[in-house]
Motif scaffolding. Structure first.
Motif, mmCIF file in Angstrom:
data_model
loop_
_atom_site.group_PDB
_atom_site.id
_atom_site.type_symbol
_atom_site.label_atom_id
_atom_site.label_comp_id
_atom_site.label_asym_id
_atom_site.label_seq_id
_atom_site.Cartn_x
_atom_site.Cartn_y
_atom_site.Cartn_z
ATOM 1 N N PHE A 346 0.816 -1.216 0.000
ATOM 2 C CA PHE A 346 0.000 0.000 0.000
ATOM 3 C C PHE A 346 0.852 1.270 0.000
ATOM 4 N N ARG A 348 1.983 4.863 -0.655
ATOM 5 C CA ARG A 348 1.245 6.092 -0.977
ATOM 6 C C ARG A 348 2.168 7.299 -0.868
ATOM 7 N N GLU A 402 -4.155 0.304 4.314
ATOM 8 C CA GLU A 402 -3.548 1.416 3.591
ATOM 9 C C GLU A 402 -3.676 2.711 4.386
ATOM 10 N N HIS A 460 -8.728 -0.036 -0.462
ATOM 11 C CA HIS A 460 -8.201 1.295 -0.799
ATOM 12 C C HIS A 460 -9.212 2.406 -0.554
#
Length: 468
Positions: A346, A348, A402, A460
């Protein structure tokens, strides 16, 4: 095909405990805050995930199936906070609601549902159910719940279902991980299929129109599973790891997805201006998720979670790392550097840096004391400084998935904002919206908002700043 028996939730780790689905759709205002809510954090955190309404039939494979449920937490300018959750009511889910039970089989045990049970306008995908449970995004005023290689579903800003979204049938499929260019406003997508054309891409403009219809990507001669992508100013980059669809095996009870490392991994650098595709060839590896990609001179740089192989079940030989790839499209070659040989997922960034050079990437992973966690769960947030190579990590007493970045209003720096996610205690009793100050990370969270019900582990989501 034989009749399928319901899955026993007590024997499937992704149907019990912190993964157990909730069956309550609620709206609650005036949520309690532990700590201090950051000034200037105004907007909504929406997160999607699989939440079966009825006991699955035959098999249940996380993260590949399940009815979509979106959870939302809204933080208003006056500091009040509300929560709301709703199923995304697809045509397939509506058919099962009419029947009062599951009709479709699992990914590994498909059931050929009687079409008369599905209504006059069934979702595409039979014998599988279209489940838009992977992601939820906002673009051009639309909120879209997304899955892989099927149309999305449009929902309202308050999470009620509007209906299937496919540009009046012009788009056969979309992807779970579109990338939105923060400069042009374009949303770039792709879709794969088990039959020709196997891989296509498209663009939705900043105004919400389909500015490039599905465009076939040449050089792909079988169906590959491609979960995520990156964009740069010049390219859409798709990584074709050697995970291919094996329909013959599926029909005889085998795995629908086959790992074929002899094929190697191929990476398509697709010019966004429509020029010919440039292919890069590497040794085999698999990737679920990318943090970001960007152009560096004539090269392309990508940061991602690297895996030595693919499997949906336990694999003691599978290795993971956080990696950076440098692609040379004109030469067709690449170098892959393992920034740290610690598995995580995940990745980001500050989404305002999408397609442009970034400095920081966050990754969710297991802490040394997280050995009891189920695949898909994490209790450590790690942040990589790609300029220095430094990694900072926070070990949480909560279990989460996430983590997204929410910029402070008016801020421009990658650390002028907050990290946001849902977290649940290990006893699977209570959930919180957890907020860290990015500038002081890895200090303790500055605020935890108590949720009015347990939020099952999901996939997500995104922070949607208040508009206007």
């Amino acid at each position: 095909m034989p009749d399928l028996e319901p899955v026993d939730p007590t024997t499937n780790a992704h149907l019990r405990g912190r993964f157990a689905p909730t069956h309550s759709e609620i709206t609650v205002e005036g949520l309690e805050v532990e700590g201090t809510l950051p000034e200037g954090l105004v907007g909504a955190y929406l997160r999607n995930g699989p939440n079966p309404k009825f006991t699955p039939l035959g098999s249940y494979t996380f993260p590949m199936e399940g009815d979509a449920m979106v959870h939302g937490t809204w933080i208003e300018a006056d500091g009040t906070i509300r929560y709301r959750n709703r199923w995304v009511r697809s045509k397939g889910m509506a058919a099962e609601e009419r029947a009062g039970k599951a009709l479709f089989g699992g990914l590994m045990t498909p059931a050929f549902v009687d079409p008369s049970l599905l209504g006059n306008d069934p979702d595409p995908g039979w014998p599988f159910k279209l489940d838009p449970f992977i992601n939820v995004v906002r673009h051009a005023g639309r909120h879209l719940a997304l899955t892989e290689s099927a149309p999305g579903y449009e929902i309202t800003s308050d999470l009620d279902t509007i209906g299937r979204f496919d540009f009046d049938g012009r788009v056969k499929g979309m992807c779970a991980h579109p990338r939105i260019d923060p400069v042009t406003g374009d949303m770039v997508l792709f879709t794969y299929d088990v039959e020709a054309p196997f891989l296509s891409w498209m663009t939705i403009g900043a105004n919400g129109d389909l500015t490039r219809g599905p465009t076939v990507i040449d050089g792909v001669d079988e169906g590959y599973m491609v979960h995520d992508c990156v964009i740069t100013e010049r390219y859409l980059v798709l990584t074709l790891a050697p995970v291919v669809f094996d329909l013959d095996a599926m029909m005889t009870g085998g795995d629908v997805l086959a790992w074929k490392p002899d094929l190697g991994t191929r990476i398509a650098c697709i010019p966004r201006d429509g020029s010919p595709v440039q292919w890069v060839h590497t040794d085999p590896f698999f990737v679920w998720h990318f943090g970001n990609g960007f152009d560096l001179g004539d090269d392309v740089v990508m940061d991602f979670s690297w895996w030595s192989s693919f499997s949906l079940g336990p694999d003691p030989d599978k290795r993971g790392a956080f990696a950076r790839a440098t692609l040379h499209p004109s030469a067709g070659t690449a170098e892959i550097e393992h920034v740290e040989d610690v598995p995580g997922e995940f990745g980001r960034i500050d989404d305002r840096r999408t397609g442009r050079e970034h400095r920081y990437v966050t990754v969710s992973r297991k802490s040394p004391r997280g050995g009891d966690l189920v695949p898909g769960e994490f209790d450590q947030l790690a942040r990589y400084d790609m300029a220095t190579g430094e990694c900072k990590a926070y070990d949480s007493d909560l279990v989460f998935g996430e983590v997204v970045f929410a910029p402070r209003q008016g801020g421009t720096d990658e650390l002028d904002g907050f990290y946001v996610t849902y977290g649940t205690d290990r006893a699977a009793e209570s959930s919180w919206l957890v907020i860290w100050d990015a500038a002081s990370f890895p200090a303790d969270p500055v605020a935890k908002v108590r949720m009015p019900q347990r939020i099952p582990n999901g996939l997500h989501g995104n922070w949607l700043p208040a508009e206007g």
